[in-house]
Design an enzyme around this catalytic site. Structure first.
Site, PDB file in Angstrom:
ATOM      1  N   TRP A  13       0.819  -1.204   0.000  1.00 20.50           N
ATOM      2  CA  TRP A  13       0.000   0.000   0.000  1.00 20.50           C
ATOM      3  C   TRP A  13       0.856   1.259   0.000  1.00 20.50           C
ATOM      4  O   TRP A  13       0.600   2.211  -0.747  1.00 20.50           O
ATOM      5  CB  TRP A  13      -0.954  -0.034   1.180  1.00 20.50           C
ATOM      6  CG  TRP A  13      -2.075   0.973   1.181  1.00 20.50           C
ATOM      7  CD1 TRP A  13      -2.570   1.625   2.272  1.00 20.50           C
ATOM      8  CD2 TRP A  13      -2.875   1.411   0.075  1.00 20.50           C
ATOM      9  NE1 TRP A  13      -3.618   2.448   1.909  1.00 20.50           N
ATOM     10  CE2 TRP A  13      -3.826   2.326   0.567  1.00 20.50           C
ATOM     11  CE3 TRP A  13      -2.874   1.118  -1.293  1.00 20.50           C
ATOM     12  CZ2 TRP A  13      -4.768   2.966  -0.242  1.00 20.50           C
ATOM     13  CZ3 TRP A  13      -3.806   1.752  -2.114  1.00 20.50           C
ATOM     14  CH2 TRP A  13      -4.739   2.662  -1.589  1.00 20.50           C
ATOM     15  N   GLY A  14       1.901   1.281   0.811  1.00 18.06           N
ATOM     16  CA  GLY A  14       2.762   2.454   0.857  1.00 18.06           C
ATOM     17  C   GLY A  14       3.417   2.738  -0.486  1.00 18.06           C
ATOM     18  O   GLY A  14       3.455   3.893  -0.946  1.00 18.06           O
ATOM     19  N   TYR A  50       5.997  -7.418  -2.781  1.00 20.46           N
ATOM     20  CA  TYR A  50       4.698  -6.892  -2.400  1.00 20.46           C
ATOM     21  C   TYR A  50       3.729  -6.745  -3.580  1.00 20.46           C
ATOM     22  O   TYR A  50       2.546  -7.044  -3.453  1.00 20.46           O
ATOM     23  CB  TYR A  50       4.876  -5.532  -1.711  1.00 20.46           C
ATOM     24  CG  TYR A  50       5.611  -5.636  -0.401  1.00 20.46           C
ATOM     25  CD1 TYR A  50       4.951  -6.038   0.756  1.00 20.46           C
ATOM     26  CD2 TYR A  50       6.977  -5.365  -0.320  1.00 20.46           C
ATOM     27  CE1 TYR A  50       5.620  -6.150   1.958  1.00 20.46           C
ATOM     28  CE2 TYR A  50       7.656  -5.476   0.888  1.00 20.46           C
ATOM     29  CZ  TYR A  50       6.974  -5.871   2.023  1.00 20.46           C
ATOM     30  OH  TYR A  50       7.641  -5.992   3.208  1.00 20.46           O
ATOM     31  N   GLY A 141     -10.350   3.637   3.403  1.00 19.21           N
ATOM     32  CA  GLY A 141     -11.469   3.306   2.534  1.00 19.21           C
ATOM     33  C   GLY A 141     -11.214   2.021   1.768  1.00 19.21           C
ATOM     34  O   GLY A 141     -10.178   1.373   1.943  1.00 19.21           O
ATOM     35  N   ALA A 145      -4.313  -2.410  -2.830  1.00 22.78           N
ATOM     36  CA  ALA A 145      -3.168  -1.868  -3.554  1.00 22.78           C
ATOM     37  C   ALA A 145      -3.105  -2.421  -4.979  1.00 22.78           C
ATOM     38  O   ALA A 145      -2.790  -1.692  -5.929  1.00 22.78           O
ATOM     39  CB  ALA A 145      -1.877  -2.193  -2.805  1.00 22.78           C
ATOM     40  N   LYS A 196     -12.958  -3.740  10.580  1.00 24.39           N
ATOM     41  CA  LYS A 196     -13.425  -4.521   9.416  1.00 24.39           C
ATOM     42  C   LYS A 196     -12.502  -5.705   9.146  1.00 24.39           C
ATOM     43  O   LYS A 196     -12.927  -6.707   8.563  1.00 24.39           O
ATOM     44  CB  LYS A 196     -13.561  -3.618   8.194  1.00 24.39           C
ATOM     45  CG  LYS A 196     -12.344  -2.784   7.828  1.00 24.39           C
ATOM     46  CD  LYS A 196     -11.329  -3.510   6.978  1.00 24.39           C
ATOM     47  CE  LYS A 196     -10.121  -2.633   6.707  1.00 24.39           C
ATOM     48  NZ  LYS A 196      -9.097  -3.310   5.903  1.00 24.39           N
ATOM     49  N   THR A 253     -12.882  -5.729   1.892  1.00 15.88           N
ATOM     50  CA  THR A 253     -11.971  -6.575   2.666  1.00 15.88           C
ATOM     51  C   THR A 253     -12.572  -7.940   2.966  1.00 15.88           C
ATOM     52  O   THR A 253     -11.850  -8.931   3.081  1.00 15.88           O
ATOM     53  CB  THR A 253     -11.591  -5.875   3.987  1.00 15.88           C
ATOM     54  OG1 THR A 253     -11.172  -4.546   3.704  1.00 15.88           O
ATOM     55  CG2 THR A 253     -10.455  -6.596   4.684  1.00 15.88           C
ATOM     56  N   ARG A 260      -5.648 -10.013   2.811  1.00 12.66           N
ATOM     57  CA  ARG A 260      -4.894 -10.972   3.633  1.00 12.66           C
ATOM     58  C   ARG A 260      -5.756 -11.520   4.759  1.00 12.66           C
ATOM     59  O   ARG A 260      -5.656 -12.689   5.133  1.00 12.66           O
ATOM     60  CB  ARG A 260      -3.672 -10.292   4.236  1.00 12.66           C
ATOM     61  CG  ARG A 260      -2.470 -10.246   3.339  1.00 12.66           C
ATOM     62  CD  ARG A 260      -1.381  -9.385   3.910  1.00 12.66           C
ATOM     63  NE  ARG A 260      -1.445  -8.032   3.381  1.00 12.66           N
ATOM     64  CZ  ARG A 260      -0.750  -7.027   3.863  1.00 12.66           C
ATOM     65  NH1 ARG A 260       0.031  -7.200   4.896  1.00 12.66           N
ATOM     66  NH2 ARG A 260      -0.838  -5.835   3.320  1.00 12.66           N
TER      67      ARG A 260
END
Length: 338
Positions: A13-14, A50, A141, A145, A196, A253, A260
């Protein structure tokens, strides 16, 4: 206007958020503690551990020197696991004090600290002096990624008590495939983001056990009720949980193989042990740790969270998965609005 942005954390994500900002025309430096990862990003523009089969913008620079990344930055985006927030936030706070800087701090971390149960923004508030930050904004939100990497249409929320901070983030990140809304409910946004992941584990368990759409819909809907209950008990706006950082993030999610947490639950439902699941995943499963924090918080505040309790029993008390799920259906019947 081009902003200098430091992104701390080069996971999936980063790194994708850093790439998005670079493609938006910002001057972005991505920090990682892993020198080899930095070398590969700078020379080959890939991050294969990643995000596979993705080439990053050549505008994106990477470094393993946090001071080099942060020096002169007007915005610092932190995207590290919850358990690393204090360490990274503490290092950042010291650097900002040394450099005499006061950037806007943004975080995209989803979880609760173990034992203290604090949200990421609370930890950052403690680790970074007020004199060295203009504000703290939460970016959250429904946003895998992998989907953002392929420029799938995505909408998220920037939450800040001061709308000015949220609006700055909105302008920085928004483009033709990534739309940012603003929100002033930091508490609700962070609780929605963290909790969540628990329900996503449950949804994965349901799938692994062989249940179908009816069961998944029931679990997700009642799971949202639990998220709202705990968040409201800490002062969140209940309407936040029907927005992007609530039901939106929960849907993506709890229904996707990219999650994950869902994948972890799916493997648990298929009979694997938690240790096997965590060893196989290779990355942090935030929901495992958040389950413990949320369960303990609910006990302290006397908030009813039966789904969370059942998942806690599976993860931490070695309860049989099938027994735990069927136990939810055998509880005393009640009103939907309770």
């Amino acid at each position: 206007m081009t902003e200098k942005v430091a992104v701390l954390g080069a996971g999936s994500w980063g790194s994708i958020l850093a790439n998005l900002l670079a493609e938006n025309g910002q001057d972005v430096t991505l920090w990682s503690h892993n020198a080899e990862q930095v070398k590969v990003l700078n020379e080959q523009h890939v991050n294969p551990r990643y995000i596979k089969d993705f080439t990053y913008s050549k505008r994106l620079k990477a470094t393993d020197d946090m001071q080099s990344a942060v020096d002169g930055a007007s915005v610092v985006l932190i995207v590290v696991p919850t358990k690393a927030i204090r360490e990274v936030g503490g290092q950042l706070g010291q650097l900002l004090s040394k450099l005499g800087q006061r950037p806007l701090i943004v975080h995209a971390t989803k979880g609760l600290e173990q034992n203290t149960y604090k949200r990421p923004s609370e930890m950052l508030t403690e680790e970074i002096n007020e004199a060295n930050r203009t504000d703290i904004v939460v970016l959250s939100g429904p946003s895998h990624a992998e989907d953002v990497a392929r420029k799938d249409l995505t909408s998220v929320t920037a939450a800040c008590a001061d709308f000015a901070g949220a609006q700055t983030v909105q302008k920085l990140f928004s483009n033709d495939y990534f739309r940012v809304y603003t929100n002033d409910d930091v508490i609700g946004t962070e609780f929605g983001a963290a909790l969540k992941n628990i329900i996503a584990i449950g949804a994965g368990i349901i799938n692994g056990l062989g249940f179908h759409d009816n069961a998944k819909a029931a679990l997700i809907t009642r799971g949202l009720t639990e998220i709202r209950r705990l968040g409201v008990a800490f002062g969140a706006n209940p309407f936040t949980f029907i927005g992007l950082s609530g039901v939106g993030d929960l849907i993506v999610t709890a229904t996707s193989v990219n999650s994950r947490n869902w994948r972890a639950g799916n493997q648990l439902g298929q009979g694997k042990s938690l240790k096997e699941v965590m060893d196989n995943m290779g990355m942090i499963i935030e929901g495992v740790y958040t389950t413990k924090a949320a369960y303990e918080l609910a006990q302290q505040r006397n908030v009813s969270m039966p789904i969370t309790e059942a998942i806690y029993q599976v993860l931490y008390e070695d309860a049989d998965v099938k027994t735990a799920i069927h136990g939810l259906m055998q509880r005393e019947v009640t009103s939907e609005v309770e």
